[in-house]
Design a protein around this motif. Sequence first.
Motif, PDB file in Angstrom:
ATOM      1  N   ASP A   1      15.384 104.904 103.531  1.00 58.76           N
ATOM      2  CA  ASP A   1      15.508 103.527 104.004  1.00 58.76           C
ATOM      3  C   ASP A   1      16.256 102.692 102.975  1.00 58.76           C
ATOM      4  OD1 ASP A   1      13.457 103.706 102.110  1.00 58.76           O
ATOM      5  OD2 ASP A   1      12.353 102.022 102.946  1.00 58.76           O
ATOM      6  N   SER A   2      16.852 103.344 101.982  1.00 63.17           N
ATOM      7  CA  SER A   2      17.534 102.652 100.900  1.00 63.17           C
ATOM      8  C   SER A   2      18.984 102.387 101.274  1.00 63.17           C
ATOM      9  CB  SER A   2      17.469 103.485  99.611  1.00 63.17           C
ATOM     10  OG  SER A   2      18.140 102.828  98.557  1.00 63.17           O
ATOM     11  N   GLY A   3      19.312 101.129 101.519  1.00 61.02           N
ATOM     12  CA  GLY A   3      20.679 100.761 101.854  1.00 61.02           C
ATOM     13  C   GLY A   3      21.085 101.067 103.272  1.00 61.02           C
ATOM     14  N   THR A   4      20.139 101.475 104.099  1.00 61.96           N
ATOM     15  CA  THR A   4      20.454 101.863 105.478  1.00 61.96           C
ATOM     16  C   THR A   4      20.027 100.803 106.489  1.00 61.96           C
ATOM     17  OG1 THR A   4      18.358 103.077 105.596  1.00 61.96           O
ATOM     18  CG2 THR A   4      20.303 104.325 104.940  1.00 61.96           C
TER      19      THR A   4
ATOM     20  N   THR B   1      21.653  93.518  89.480  1.00 56.37           N
ATOM     21  CA  THR B   1      22.145  94.860  89.154  1.00 56.37           C
ATOM     22  C   THR B   1      22.712  95.489  90.419  1.00 56.37           C
ATOM     23  OG1 THR B   1      19.948  95.826  89.561  1.00 56.37           O
ATOM     24  CG2 THR B   1      20.482  95.205  87.282  1.00 56.37           C
ATOM     25  N   HIS B   2      23.416  96.603  90.248  1.00 56.54           N
ATOM     26  CA  HIS B   2      24.060  97.213  91.420  1.00 56.54           C
ATOM     27  C   HIS B   2      23.042  97.798  92.385  1.00 56.54           C
ATOM     28  CE1 HIS B   2      23.440 100.927  89.110  1.00 56.54           C
ATOM     29  NE2 HIS B   2      23.712 101.609  90.202  1.00 56.54           N
ATOM     30  N   GLN B   3      21.906  98.242  91.873  1.00 58.96           N
ATOM     31  CA  GLN B   3      20.785  98.675  92.708  1.00 58.96           C
ATOM     32  C   GLN B   3      19.566  98.825  91.808  1.00 58.96           C
ATOM     33  OE1 GLN B   3      22.561 102.311  94.401  1.00 58.96           O
ATOM     34  NE2 GLN B   3      21.175 103.518  93.178  1.00 58.96           N
ATOM     35  N   GLY B   4      18.469  99.319  92.365  1.00 58.13           N
ATOM     36  CA  GLY B   4      17.213  99.321  91.630  1.00 58.13           C
ATOM     37  C   GLY B   4      17.244 100.100  90.342  1.00 58.13           C
ATOM     38  N   ARG B   5      17.918 101.247  90.320  1.00 54.16           N
ATOM     39  CA  ARG B   5      17.903 102.055  89.096  1.00 54.16           C
ATOM     40  C   ARG B   5      18.673 101.384  87.961  1.00 54.16           C
ATOM     41  NH1 ARG B   5      20.454 107.109  92.064  1.00 54.16           N
ATOM     42  NH2 ARG B   5      18.920 106.276  93.488  1.00 54.16           N
TER      43      ARG B   5
ATOM     44  N   GLY C   1      17.119  96.062  96.049  1.00 56.66           N
ATOM     45  CA  GLY C   1      17.301  95.188  97.204  1.00 56.66           C
ATOM     46  C   GLY C   1      17.681  95.928  98.456  1.00 56.66           C
ATOM     47  N   LYS C   2      17.994  97.217  98.325  1.00 53.28           N
ATOM     48  CA  LYS C   2      18.404  98.036  99.460  1.00 53.28           C
ATOM     49  C   LYS C   2      17.240  98.357 100.387  1.00 53.28           C
ATOM     50  CE  LYS C   2      21.141 101.427  98.139  1.00 53.28           C
ATOM     51  NZ  LYS C   2      21.590 102.581  97.308  1.00 53.28           N
TER      52      LYS C   2
ATOM     53  N   ASP D   1      13.430  96.195 100.806  1.00 50.40           N
ATOM     54  CA  ASP D   1      12.801  95.013 101.403  1.00 50.40           C
ATOM     55  C   ASP D   1      13.616  93.732 101.308  1.00 50.40           C
ATOM     56  OD1 ASP D   1      10.643  96.121 102.613  1.00 50.40           O
ATOM     57  OD2 ASP D   1       9.154  95.495 101.142  1.00 50.40           O
ATOM     58  N   CYS D   2      14.762  93.755 100.643  1.00 53.86           N
ATOM     59  CA  CYS D   2      15.656  92.592 100.684  1.00 53.86           C
ATOM     60  C   CYS D   2      16.673  92.701 101.821  1.00 53.86           C
ATOM     61  CB  CYS D   2      16.375  92.401  99.354  1.00 53.86           C
ATOM     62  SG  CYS D   2      15.278  91.995  97.986  1.00 53.86           S
ATOM     63  N   LEU D   3      16.603  93.796 102.570  1.00 57.67           N
ATOM     64  CA  LEU D   3      17.348  93.954 103.824  1.00 57.67           C
ATOM     65  C   LEU D   3      18.862  93.963 103.640  1.00 57.67           C
ATOM     66  CD1 LEU D   3      15.207  91.624 106.153  1.00 57.67           C
ATOM     67  CD2 LEU D   3      14.900  94.049 105.668  1.00 57.67           C
ATOM     68  N   VAL D   4      19.337  94.608 102.576  1.00 53.69           N
ATOM     69  CA  VAL D   4      20.779  94.713 102.354  1.00 53.69           C
ATOM     70  C   VAL D   4      21.169  96.166 102.088  1.00 53.69           C
ATOM     71  CG1 VAL D   4      21.166  92.348 101.557  1.00 53.69           C
ATOM     72  CG2 VAL D   4      20.428  94.088  99.915  1.00 53.69           C
ATOM     73  N   ASN D   5      22.470  96.402 102.052  1.00 51.52           N
ATOM     74  CA  ASN D   5      22.985  97.758 101.898  1.00 51.52           C
ATOM     75  C   ASN D   5      23.279  98.132 100.454  1.00 51.52           C
ATOM     76  OD1 ASN D   5      24.724  96.768 104.773  1.00 51.52           O
ATOM     77  ND2 ASN D   5      23.003  98.176 104.819  1.00 51.52           N
TER      78      ASN D   5
END
Length: 487
Positions: free
Chosen positions: A52-55, A98-102, A257-258, A260-264
């Motif tokens: 569900d990450s970024g999708t 950041t670019h994503q969670g990691r 954010g990919k 529960d922030c509802l983004v890709n």
Amino acid sequence: MTKHYVAEPYKIKVIEPISVTTKAERERFIAEAGYNTFLLRSNQCMIDLLTDSGTTAMSDNQWAGMMLGDEAYAGSRNFLHLQEVVREYYGFRHIVPTHQGRGAENLLSMIMIKPGDCVPGNMYFTTTRAHQERNGATFVDIIVDEAHDSQLDLPFKGNVDLSKLERLIAEVGAERIPYLCLAVTVNLAGGQPVSMANMRAVHKLCAAHGIKVMYDATRCIENAYFIKTREEGYADVTIAAILKEMMSYADGCTMSGKKDCLVNIGGFLCMNDEELYQKASELVVLFEGMPSYGGMAGRDMEAMARGIVESVDYNYIHHRVAQCRYLADKLDEAGIPVVKPTGGHAVFIDARAFLPHVAQDRFPAQTLAAELYVESGVRAMERGIVSAGRNRETGDHHRPKLELVRLTLPRRVYTYAHLDTVAEACIAVYKRRGRIAGLEMIHEPKVLRFFTARFQPLVDLAKTKARQPADIEKDDVSAQYRPAVLR
């Protein structure tokens, strides 16, 4: 008693065609991918439940916001909007995109961890632990024991065991614990939430010893929903208010954010401490970008700000959790062992119970994910011994008690009819489970191996006829298999 599942609280405005393949094609595709669903191409998958990450399917309001992207190298108005929204809904003073969670995990680990430290947490997560270990820390699991039992139906299996935490503090000393990493929810336990009471108690205990509490807030909206629906005293409290209280018991958080922030794409690191913020701001320039954009474009920050506001809408999260429950109920009614209670982002199949004759060293969850794809074109993910990796000191596999296949539901993407197809595929594989042998790993990356490892199937050389599950001897069947030659 008829169960009720709420209808989608949205209407479909744009569609994307999905691929329909033959079984022969899928057998070839999965072999070419080394029996690793991560290495399949998206156009080879009919229903993609890998992550569900970024999708997420973004809303019309988010897409409209994308057209207002301020792509200034510094001081973007979209950053200021995101900062304002994060402060309002999460309550933290400082945000570093950041670019994503990691990317946030990397910054947090670098600014807080010293070699020899211990980082306690309520069950490991793959990238989180990798960053902690890379910076010299040892992860220590302090989740309640019940989390490791897939069939225990308890409301808050993500809770920290306070006695385990107290023993760790007494054993290593608070000075060697830079922070406690609290995941809300706990992905690898099956998406299990943490109660507000437990968060409050963890914060109090850590504060008494001068230990910071940092959340992995990736699926915090799902956690807030479970508090509202499962914890006494919160039934009439809004998701937004529950979220704000949750965050008040933390000193900061990492966010992918990919989810529960509802983004890709995108993520952020939050904190209240000014000194930590200055350190993070210096490092983000080196690894991500300016402190006012990190690894994100202005348009993506705008979509994220709007997504955060949408995420606290009860109708949205109620439907999301209902979809998970719908699929879990379908599988449970067919006798397929799933993790209980159902989490908020996925349905987890207990691969050990599904394939009791396949030894853990033969990767039952990886095997089941590959079989499910061949059966139907549904792409799922292994969450077991492959994901757990190896012990740095002994070189042996980490052997988690939970050996799971994750059927992860992208947000606002699939309908109940799609989930019917997924359930039918799982049931079909379950009916022939006695003929499934297992896999052998033939390529193993040193870090986060589950992403790019490759496997080959094991075949039964003694006999080829179908075997019924009741006839399988759990202790010796896997020894009958030998590596198959890839053609």
